[in-house]
Motif scaffolding. Structure first.
Motif, PDB file in Angstrom:
ATOM      1  N   VAL A  21       0.841  -1.201   0.000  1.00  0.00           N
ATOM      2  CA  VAL A  21       0.000   0.000   0.000  1.00  0.00           C
ATOM      3  C   VAL A  21       0.875   1.249   0.000  1.00  0.00           C
ATOM      4  CG1 VAL A  21      -1.694   1.316   1.322  1.00  0.00           C
ATOM      5  CG2 VAL A  21      -1.913  -1.166   1.141  1.00  0.00           C
ATOM      6  N   PHE A  22       1.844   1.303   0.921  1.00  0.00           N
ATOM      7  CA  PHE A  22       2.745   2.456   1.004  1.00  0.00           C
ATOM      8  C   PHE A  22       3.412   2.717  -0.345  1.00  0.00           C
ATOM      9  CE2 PHE A  22       3.696   1.829   5.798  1.00  0.00           C
ATOM     10  CZ  PHE A  22       2.446   2.350   6.080  1.00  0.00           C
ATOM     11  N   ASP A  23       3.913   1.607  -0.936  1.00  0.00           N
ATOM     12  CA  ASP A  23       4.664   1.726  -2.173  1.00  0.00           C
ATOM     13  C   ASP A  23       3.795   2.330  -3.263  1.00  0.00           C
ATOM     14  OD1 ASP A  23       7.116   1.420  -3.427  1.00  0.00           O
ATOM     15  OD2 ASP A  23       6.418  -0.380  -4.469  1.00  0.00           O
ATOM     16  N   LYS A  24       2.535   1.838  -3.354  1.00  0.00           N
ATOM     17  CA  LYS A  24       1.587   2.370  -4.346  1.00  0.00           C
ATOM     18  C   LYS A  24       1.419   3.857  -4.175  1.00  0.00           C
ATOM     19  CE  LYS A  24      -0.690  -0.276  -7.299  1.00  0.00           C
ATOM     20  NZ  LYS A  24      -0.852  -1.657  -6.806  1.00  0.00           N
ATOM     21  N   VAL A  25       1.129   4.244  -2.915  1.00  0.00           N
ATOM     22  CA  VAL A  25       0.819   5.645  -2.633  1.00  0.00           C
ATOM     23  C   VAL A  25       2.049   6.524  -2.862  1.00  0.00           C
ATOM     24  CG1 VAL A  25       0.115   7.266  -0.844  1.00  0.00           C
ATOM     25  CG2 VAL A  25      -0.966   5.015  -0.994  1.00  0.00           C
ATOM     26  N   LEU A  26       3.177   6.099  -2.299  1.00  0.00           N
ATOM     27  CA  LEU A  26       4.366   6.949  -2.321  1.00  0.00           C
ATOM     28  C   LEU A  26       4.983   7.070  -3.715  1.00  0.00           C
ATOM     29  CD1 LEU A  26       6.178   6.032   1.011  1.00  0.00           C
ATOM     30  CD2 LEU A  26       4.941   8.118   0.435  1.00  0.00           C
ATOM     31  N   SER A  27       4.971   5.964  -4.492  1.00  0.00           N
ATOM     32  CA  SER A  27       5.682   6.032  -5.767  1.00  0.00           C
ATOM     33  C   SER A  27       4.993   6.988  -6.725  1.00  0.00           C
ATOM     34  CB  SER A  27       5.839   4.642  -6.378  1.00  0.00           C
ATOM     35  OG  SER A  27       4.578   4.011  -6.442  1.00  0.00           O
ATOM     36  N   GLY A  28       3.726   7.316  -6.463  1.00  0.00           N
ATOM     37  CA  GLY A  28       3.091   8.359  -7.240  1.00  0.00           C
ATOM     38  C   GLY A  28       3.653   9.732  -6.920  1.00  0.00           C
ATOM     39  N   MET A  29       4.204   9.870  -5.700  1.00  0.00           N
ATOM     40  CA  MET A  29       4.611  11.205  -5.246  1.00  0.00           C
ATOM     41  C   MET A  29       6.096  11.485  -5.433  1.00  0.00           C
ATOM     42  SD  MET A  29       2.247  11.713  -1.895  1.00  0.00           S
ATOM     43  CE  MET A  29       3.132  10.646  -0.802  1.00  0.00           C
ATOM     44  N   MET A  30       6.915  10.406  -5.485  1.00  0.00           N
ATOM     45  CA  MET A  30       8.359  10.659  -5.558  1.00  0.00           C
ATOM     46  C   MET A  30       9.063   9.582  -6.346  1.00  0.00           C
ATOM     47  SD  MET A  30       9.275   9.563  -1.687  1.00  0.00           S
ATOM     48  CE  MET A  30       7.837  10.227  -0.874  1.00  0.00           C
ATOM     49  N   ASP A  31      10.349   9.742  -6.390  1.00  0.00           N
ATOM     50  CA  ASP A  31      11.263   8.808  -7.032  1.00  0.00           C
ATOM     51  C   ASP A  31      11.022   7.375  -6.554  1.00  0.00           C
ATOM     52  OD1 ASP A  31      14.494   9.227  -7.956  1.00  0.00           O
ATOM     53  OD2 ASP A  31      13.859   7.339  -7.063  1.00  0.00           O
ATOM     54  N   GLU A  32      10.994   6.423  -7.488  1.00  0.00           N
ATOM     55  CA  GLU A  32      10.588   5.062  -7.137  1.00  0.00           C
ATOM     56  C   GLU A  32      11.502   4.381  -6.126  1.00  0.00           C
ATOM     57  OE1 GLU A  32       9.464   1.817  -9.937  1.00  0.00           O
ATOM     58  OE2 GLU A  32       8.635   3.517 -11.041  1.00  0.00           O
ATOM     59  N   GLY A  33      12.809   4.581  -6.328  1.00  0.00           N
ATOM     60  CA  GLY A  33      13.760   3.936  -5.422  1.00  0.00           C
ATOM     61  C   GLY A  33      13.552   4.394  -3.993  1.00  0.00           C
ATOM     62  N   ILE A  34      13.420   5.718  -3.819  1.00  0.00           N
ATOM     63  CA  ILE A  34      13.238   6.269  -2.474  1.00  0.00           C
ATOM     64  C   ILE A  34      11.903   5.811  -1.902  1.00  0.00           C
ATOM     65  CG2 ILE A  34      13.039   8.397  -1.141  1.00  0.00           C
ATOM     66  CD1 ILE A  34      14.920   9.683  -3.157  1.00  0.00           C
ATOM     67  N   ALA A  35      10.867   5.802  -2.747  1.00  0.00           N
ATOM     68  CA  ALA A  35       9.553   5.341  -2.283  1.00  0.00           C
ATOM     69  C   ALA A  35       9.645   3.909  -1.776  1.00  0.00           C
ATOM     70  CB  ALA A  35       8.537   5.445  -3.422  1.00  0.00           C
ATOM     71  N   GLY A  36      10.384   3.067  -2.517  1.00  0.00           N
ATOM     72  CA  GLY A  36      10.554   1.675  -2.117  1.00  0.00           C
ATOM     73  C   GLY A  36      11.187   1.569  -0.750  1.00  0.00           C
ATOM     74  N   ILE A  37      12.263   2.329  -0.547  1.00  0.00           N
ATOM     75  CA  ILE A  37      12.984   2.256   0.732  1.00  0.00           C
ATOM     76  C   ILE A  37      12.117   2.784   1.866  1.00  0.00           C
ATOM     77  CG2 ILE A  37      14.924   3.233   2.005  1.00  0.00           C
ATOM     78  CD1 ILE A  37      16.495   3.076  -0.596  1.00  0.00           C
ATOM     79  N   LEU A  38      11.441   3.930   1.609  1.00  0.00           N
ATOM     80  CA  LEU A  38      10.596   4.520   2.652  1.00  0.00           C
ATOM     81  C   LEU A  38       9.485   3.565   3.062  1.00  0.00           C
ATOM     82  CD1 LEU A  38      10.131   8.312   1.844  1.00  0.00           C
ATOM     83  CD2 LEU A  38      11.353   7.229   3.748  1.00  0.00           C
ATOM     84  N   SER A  39       8.822   2.968   2.049  1.00  0.00           N
ATOM     85  CA  SER A  39       7.692   2.100   2.420  1.00  0.00           C
ATOM     86  C   SER A  39       8.192   0.848   3.119  1.00  0.00           C
ATOM     87  CB  SER A  39       6.817   1.742   1.218  1.00  0.00           C
ATOM     88  OG  SER A  39       7.474   1.935   0.022  1.00  0.00           O
TER      89      SER A  39
END
Ligand SMILES: Nc1ncnc2c1ncn2[C@@H]1O[C@H](COP(=O)(O)OP(=O)(O)OP(=O)(O)O)[C@@H](O)[C@H]1O
Ligand SMILES: [Mg+2]
Lengths: 264, 436
Positions: free
Chosen positions: B170-188
């Protein structure tokens, strides 16, 4: 290297069509490694179907130039537009461009822990999410074309250099790229193997592939390229049709380079 | 008269006759490998002499003159002058289980057998892949078998990662829309991990208590201080190995990351843990850790020790794997990039399989070290096999016995460590795919 034609086959020139559509457009591109200015004000437009050979002395920035085109290296100034997409730090664009642009390296860089077939199906399956069956069918098709289908289940370490480079080409082709970059694909090979790899590259040219090759195979340049680019110290010094380029070089540096390279 | 000879025609294939025994066979082998020259012959003879003298004293002591039936050391000595193995016979169950209640001892046995089943698909490619899902359920199952209690605790623990994975998606879906994919992956991933750990630390005990009061099904609880002997070594060793491997990979990748914060965090962690003796960490686990945890949380001592041992081994593991990552030619990373593989895919499919293969000897080295280091828990009063020695040697009957007991423990550790070493050789051979 030599000018003696390594290609003893006729090339069907009628197949070498160049369209008006622009594949790559580089404008005033600059790159530095720290303080070292590797590429200076590079501008280059490549149309679809063009076969460009890049040559120049060692350290002139040839590899760096083509590695900028698929963003293995980052440029600092100017623009590079590939297939209508501008290269910026946006990772989405980069991945998109990389799956459109195939690349072959001097040292093949096959994945030694995967069989030849798995080397070829890996990117289609994981990047394009293709089903295994489909990916394998296409992989076999391209392995057939580079005449190595019978080795599909071997590991790269069990193949000769020329065979490995042909697998590397097939691996790139499996992503159905619209542009192929070659960085000295034959300079780690014996003459016998050089021929088999160049053969595959000529085949590829005949399919209308847009190609940029860094190579010192002048026979290949003469017969296949439609444009030869000479680089020195990070700049494009001269570019011309092969006939003109070899018989009537304009700048002194080009003349010197050609005299050195052809006298071997 | 016709004197024609019938031409000879073989009626079938004639098998080649076996080569003479001077070329193949045991005699030839011995001649070629043991007596091929003067120097070789001398070495062989010296070797034979050394082996002979060792066996000449060991065999009578251990086999011929050893005593199995006796009730005390004096008894032993009065019967024969060999090893007093009666002590092993009398106490081996204690060596295996510590003070685990006698009528519940079937539970660790079941856990051990299940462990072998769970390891099968992990260690051998021939096993059905589907079994891996069952293996994932093993840790909580084993925990429940060994410690007992209601079934709800382990179920709540198992629910953690499942919820975590869903949260990550869920996090990855939401976040990768907002920022760089790599960073979104790590954050989620970090977010999901944090929430999962929070769930384990704070919610599991409550869930267990509430559901347990509603429906109390489970096993007789066994307290941690009852667990000892080889059982304790296995618990700490196996969990440490299973935990330090993925953590080590994560740390090694983190240390190579371009993200400054992650890189600093991983480097700092590795350097700190490597710079501190394991004994210090064990003391922290036994004494200090309780202070840092929120009041009210009870945190089992064995669990705390497992965590410390895992962290300790993970730091070493990370450096071993970093060596493997560094040994990989840059061209492999570039080829993966050029094909359009993103960071995680290129790590998982290209980089890690090769880097881990290069690191196998170092990884197994770390595992073996960790397994033997489990004997250090004696300093915080836990009764691992070496700890069990104390009460036995303090016993009036067995006072003064040394070799037999230490030898028994040594054999146990040797069997497991040698097994790991053989496995690593098997794995290296299996992953061999021709020279590059
Ligand atoms: N990572 C790097 N850091 C610093 N300098 C670099 C780096 N990579 C390349 N260079 C320098 O940039 C220059 C251009 O390198 P490049 O590899 O593009 O040359 P090239 O024309 O491909 O040469 P060759 O024919 O030997 O392959 C060289 O002088 C090289 O030393
Ligand atoms: Mg180069």
């Amino acid at each position: 290297m030599s000018d003696t034609a390594v290609l003893d086959r006729e090339i069907d020139r009628s197949k070498l069509q160049i369209s008006d559509e622009i594949a790559i457009e580089i404008t005033m591109m600059n790159k530095w490694y720290g303080d070292f200015h590797v590429l200076r004000d590079i501008s280059l437009t490549v149309n679809r179907g063009e076969r460009i050979v890049v040559c120049g002395p060692s350290g002139s920035g040839k590899s760096t130039l083509i590695r900028c085109i698929n963003r293995l290296e980052e440029h600092q100034k100017g623009t590079i537009i590939v297939d209508g997409i501008e290269l910026s730090s946006d990772l989405k664009n980069i991945d998109k461009i990389r799956s459109e642009v195939g690349m072959c390296f001097q040292h093949f860089n096959l994945f030694p822990h995967l069989s030849v077939l798995d080397n070829c199906t890996l990117a289609p399956m994981w990047v394009r999410k293709e089903p295994r069956k489909e990916a394998e069918d296409r992989a076999m098709h391209y392995l057939e074309r580079v005449k190595i289908a019978d080795q599909a289940l071997k590991f790269p370490g069990q193949l000769s250099g020329g065979q490995q480079q042909r697998v590397a080409i097939a691996r790139s082709l499996c992503m159905n790229p619209r542009i192929m970059l070659f960085d000295e694909p034959t300079s780690a090979l014996d003459p016998e193997m050089i021929k088999e790899v160049l053969d595959v590259m000529v085949d590829l040219a005949e399919t209308g592939m847009t190609m940029i090759c860094v190579t010192h195979e002048m026979g290949f340049a003469r017969q296949v390229a439609n444009r030869v680019i000479f680089m020195d110290q990070g700049q494009i010094i001269e570019q011309n049709e092969p006939e003109e380029f070899f018989n009537n070089p304009q700048s002194d540096r080009t003349k010197l380079f050609l005299s050195q390279i052809l006298s071997h | 008269m016709s004197n024609r000879h019938e031409p000879f025609v073989a009626s079938g294939d004639i098998q080649p006759s076996p080569p003479p025994s001077s070329v193949v066979g045991p005699i030839a082998w011995v001649r070629e490998n043991l007596f091929s020259g003067v120097a070789n012959t001398v070495m062989t003879l010296i070797g034979i002499y050394v082996i002979y003298s060792l066996l000449a004293s060991l065999v009578p002591w251990l086999l011929l003159n050893s005593v199995w039936n006796a009730s005390s050391l004096q008894d032993c000595r009065s019967i024969d002058n060999g090893a007093c193995l009666a002590v092993i016979r009398e106490r081996y169950l204690q060596f295996i289980y510590g003070f685990y209640p006698t009528e519940e001892r079937w539970r660790p046995v079941v856990a051990f057998v299940l462990m072998l089943v769970a390891l099968w698909p992990v260690l051998f490619a021939g096993a059905p892949r589907k079994l891996l899902y069952a293996s994932a359920l093993y840790p909580a199952t084993a925990y429940w078998l060994i410690w007992g209690g209601t079934i709800w605790g382990p179920l709540a623990v198992m629910a953690g990662p499942i919820v975590g994975i869903i949260l990550y998606r869920v996090f990855d879906k939401v976040l990768s829309g907002m920022m760089d994919e790599g960073i979104a992956g790590i954050l989620s991933m970090a977010g999901a991990l944090l929430l999962t750990i929070t769930w384990w630390l704070f919610a599991v005990v409550q869930v267990d208590a509430i559901l347990g009061s509603i429906l109390n099904i489970g096993l007789e609880p066994v307290a941690s201080d009852k667990i000892g002997g080889f059982l304790l070594s296995m618990i700490i060793g196996v969990s440490g190995i299973a935990g330090s491997f993925p953590l080590g990979i994560a740390l090694a990748l983190g240390r190579q990351s371009n993200l400054i914060f992650i890189k600093a965090l991983c480097t700092g962690f590795i350097e700190f843990i490597r710079g501190v003796p394991l004994i210090t960490l064990l003391f922290v686990a036994s004494v200090l850790l309780q202070y840092f945890l929120p009041p009210g949380t009870t945190f089992d001592l064995i669990l705390r020790v497992v965590i410390m041992v895992t962290l300790f081994a993970a730091a070493y593991m990370a450096e071993v794997i970093r060596g493997g990552l560094a040994a990989l030619p840059k061209g492999q990373y570039e080829a993966a990039d050029a094909l359009g593989l993103d960071y995680w895919k290129s790590m998982r499919l290209i980089v890690l399989p090769q880097a881990l293969k290069i690191s196998i000897p170092g990884i197994v080295n770390t595992f073996i070290g960790l397994f033997k280091d489990t004997t250090l828990v004696i300093v915080i009063g836990m009764l691992d096999p070496v700890g069990i020695l104390g009460p036995i040697r303090a016993d009036q009957n067995w006072n003064g016995i040394v070799w037999e007991l230490y030898g028994f423990i040594a054999i146990f550790f040797f069997v497991f460590c040698f097994g790991m070493s053989r496995y690593s050789l098997y794995l290296e051979r299996k992953l061999q795919t021709g020279h590059r």
